[in-house]
Design a protein around this motif. Structure first.
Motif, PDB file in Angstrom:
ATOM      1  N   ASP A  42       0.810  -1.218   0.000  1.00 13.77           N
ATOM      2  CA  ASP A  42       0.000   0.000   0.000  1.00 13.77           C
ATOM      3  C   ASP A  42       0.844   1.269   0.000  1.00 13.77           C
ATOM      4  O   ASP A  42       0.329   2.359  -0.228  1.00 13.77           O
ATOM      5  CB  ASP A  42      -0.916   0.039   1.224  1.00 13.77           C
ATOM      6  N   ARG A  65       0.666   4.008  -2.688  1.00 13.07           N
ATOM      7  CA  ARG A  65      -0.528   4.843  -2.806  1.00 13.07           C
ATOM      8  C   ARG A  65      -0.472   6.085  -1.922  1.00 13.07           C
ATOM      9  O   ARG A  65      -1.344   6.940  -1.993  1.00 13.07           O
ATOM     10  CB  ARG A  65      -1.777   4.039  -2.448  1.00 13.07           C
ATOM     11  N   PHE A  66       0.560   6.190  -1.082  1.00  9.79           N
ATOM     12  CA  PHE A  66       0.648   7.297  -0.134  1.00  9.79           C
ATOM     13  C   PHE A  66       1.925   8.096  -0.352  1.00  9.79           C
ATOM     14  O   PHE A  66       2.953   7.549  -0.738  1.00  9.79           O
ATOM     15  CB  PHE A  66       0.630   6.769   1.305  1.00  9.79           C
ATOM     16  N   HIS A  67       1.853   9.394  -0.098  1.00 10.83           N
ATOM     17  CA  HIS A  67       3.061  10.214  -0.075  1.00 10.83           C
ATOM     18  C   HIS A  67       3.149  10.893   1.286  1.00 10.83           C
ATOM     19  O   HIS A  67       2.135  11.301   1.865  1.00 10.83           O
ATOM     20  CB  HIS A  67       3.079  11.244  -1.208  1.00 10.83           C
ATOM     21  N   ALA A  93       1.532  10.073   6.256  1.00 10.41           N
ATOM     22  CA  ALA A  93       1.388  10.113   4.801  1.00 10.41           C
ATOM     23  C   ALA A  93      -0.088  10.186   4.441  1.00 10.41           C
ATOM     24  O   ALA A  93      -0.957   9.872   5.253  1.00 10.41           O
ATOM     25  CB  ALA A  93       2.029   8.878   4.167  1.00 10.41           C
ATOM     26  N   VAL A  94      -0.363  10.606   3.215  1.00  7.24           N
ATOM     27  CA  VAL A  94      -1.745  10.786   2.766  1.00  7.24           C
ATOM     28  C   VAL A  94      -1.858  10.286   1.328  1.00  7.24           C
ATOM     29  O   VAL A  94      -0.893  10.331   0.564  1.00  7.24           O
ATOM     30  CB  VAL A  94      -2.162  12.278   2.878  1.00  7.24           C
ATOM     31  N   ASN A  95      -3.047   9.777   0.957  1.00  3.63           N
ATOM     32  CA  ASN A  95      -3.253   9.349  -0.420  1.00  3.63           C
ATOM     33  C   ASN A  95      -4.071  10.375  -1.194  1.00  3.63           C
ATOM     34  O   ASN A  95      -4.427  11.424  -0.658  1.00  3.63           O
ATOM     35  CB  ASN A  95      -3.893   7.953  -0.480  1.00  3.63           C
ATOM     36  N   TYR A 143      -5.265   9.549   5.635  1.00  2.00           N
ATOM     37  CA  TYR A 143      -3.956   9.613   6.268  1.00  2.00           C
ATOM     38  C   TYR A 143      -3.574   8.294   6.923  1.00  2.00           C
ATOM     39  O   TYR A 143      -4.425   7.526   7.355  1.00  2.00           O
ATOM     40  CB  TYR A 143      -3.951  10.703   7.338  1.00  2.00           C
ATOM     41  N   THR A 183      -2.966   0.766   8.457  1.00  2.00           N
ATOM     42  CA  THR A 183      -3.219   2.108   7.921  1.00  2.00           C
ATOM     43  C   THR A 183      -4.283   2.750   8.789  1.00  2.00           C
ATOM     44  O   THR A 183      -5.391   2.237   8.908  1.00  2.00           O
ATOM     45  CB  THR A 183      -3.711   2.066   6.461  1.00  2.00           C
TER      46      THR A 183
END
Length: 271
Positions: free
Chosen positions: A112, A115-117, A137-139, A144, A162
Motif C-alpha cells: 500500500d 498509494r501514499f506520499h 502520509a496521505v493518499n 492519512y 493504515t
C-alpha cells in the motif's frame, strides 16, 4: 480518559476523537521544524513560539518552565501531585530525510505504500526501545496513515496497518487524533509521540501535558500534525507509571484558540 500500561514495557497506545464543528478542506501549514514531502499544498518549514507566532528559531523550554503534574485534565491522579510531577526535557523534533521516509513507509504499509506520499517525517528528541520518530502520509483521497519509526523501519499499532481518518468517528470534525504512544527510553525518560489531522479552520496546533499550561508547537503539514517530547518523572516512577496525558490546542489564523482538549467534554477514548 482511561490510561494504563499496555505491557511490561509500560508502553501506551490509544486513540480518541473529538467532535467539533463541521469543517471542510485541509490546510498545508508548518509551524515547527518539519520535513515536508511534496504533494499537498506548498507548506514551508517555520518555527513557532509557544503562543503560536512564527519566530526565526526554535527555543527549547527550560526544565523549570516545563514542570507539571499528571493530576490535571481528565485523568485522576493515582497518587499525590508531588509523586506525579514531571519535566518535559525536550519537545524538539528533527526532519527525516526523504529516502529514509520512503523505507519507513514501505516497511510499515507494504504494497500500500505506493498509494501514499509523506507529508511529515520527524525524529523524536529521544529514542525508546521501539520508536524514535513518526511518519504521516496521505493518499489522493485525503486519507492519512501514521507509521511509528525506528531507524529506517516503520510500524503501525493499527490493523490493517493504515490509520485512515474518519474510520472511527465519521465526518464533521475539526481535529481528529491518530495514535498516541508512550514508552520508556531505558535511561529514566519517556518518549511521548502522537499525531492527527485537522481541517482548514485550524492554523496552529500546540500540545500541553498534564496540568502544566506550557504548550509546545506541533509539526504541521499537508493537513496532518505530529508531536514528540521527552518526559522525565521528577520522582522514580512505579512499574505501572501512567504519566501525564497530552492535550491538543488549536488556533485559527488570527491566533484565537478554537479548541482546547482539556475543556472538551465530548471525546471518546479507545485503547
Amino acid at each position: 480518559m482511561k490510561i494504563g500500561p499496555e505491557d511490561n514495557r509500560a508502553s501506551l497506545r490509544r486513540r480518541w476523537g473529538v467532535p467539533l464543528g463541521v469543517a471542510t478542506g485541509v490546510a498545508a501549514v508548518s509551524v515547527a521544524t518539519v520535513a515536508v514531502f511534496g504533494g499537498v499544498g506548498d507548506a514551508k518549514p517555520q518555527v513557532a513560539g509557544p503562543a503560536g507566532n512564527p519566530t526565526g528559531s526554535a527555543a527549547t523550554p527550560s526544565a523549570s518552565a516545563a514542570r507539571g503534574s499528571a493530576s490535571g485534565g481528565a485523568d485522576p491522579a493515582p497518587s499525590s501531585a508531588a509523586a506525579d510531577a514531571f519535566t518535559i526535557t525536550s519537545g524538539t523534533t528533527t526532519p527525516i530525510d526523504a529516502g529514509t521516509v520512503a523505507k519507513i513507509l514501505a516497511s510499515c504499509l507494504g504494497s500500500d505504500a505506493s498509494r501514499f506520499h509523506a507529508v511529515i517525517g520527524v525524529r523524536a528528541p529521544i529514542v525508546s526501545k521501539d520508536w524514535d520518530g513518526v511518519v504521516i502520509a496521505v493518499n489522493s483521497a485525503g486519507q492519512y496513515v501514521q507509521c511509528e519509526a525506528k531507524g529506517d523501519k516503520g510500524n503501525s499499532p493499527d490493523s490493517p496497518p493504515t490509520f485512515i481518518n474518519d474510520r472511527l468517528w465519521g465526518t464533521g470534525r475539526m481535529i481528529e487524533y491518530f495514535d498516541s504512544v508512550r514508552e520508556p527510553d531505558g535511561k529514566g525518560q519517556y518518549l511521548m509521540l502522537g499525531a492527527g489531522h485537522y481541517t482548514s479552520d485550524v492554523a496552529k496546533i500546540t500540545i500541553s501535558y498534564g496540568d502544566n499550561p506550557k504548550q509546545y508547537p506541533a509539526v504541521m503539514a499537508g493537513g496532518a500534525f505530529a508531536y514528540a517530547a521527552a518526559l522525565s518523572p521528577d520522582t522514580p516512577p512505579g512499574p505501572h507509571y501512567a504519566g501525564p496525558s497530552p492535550y491538543v490546542h488549536a488556533y485559527n489564523a488570527s491566533g484565537k484558540e478554537i479548541y482546547n482538549q482539556k475543556k472538551e467534554p465530548q471525546f471518546a477514548d479507545q485503547q
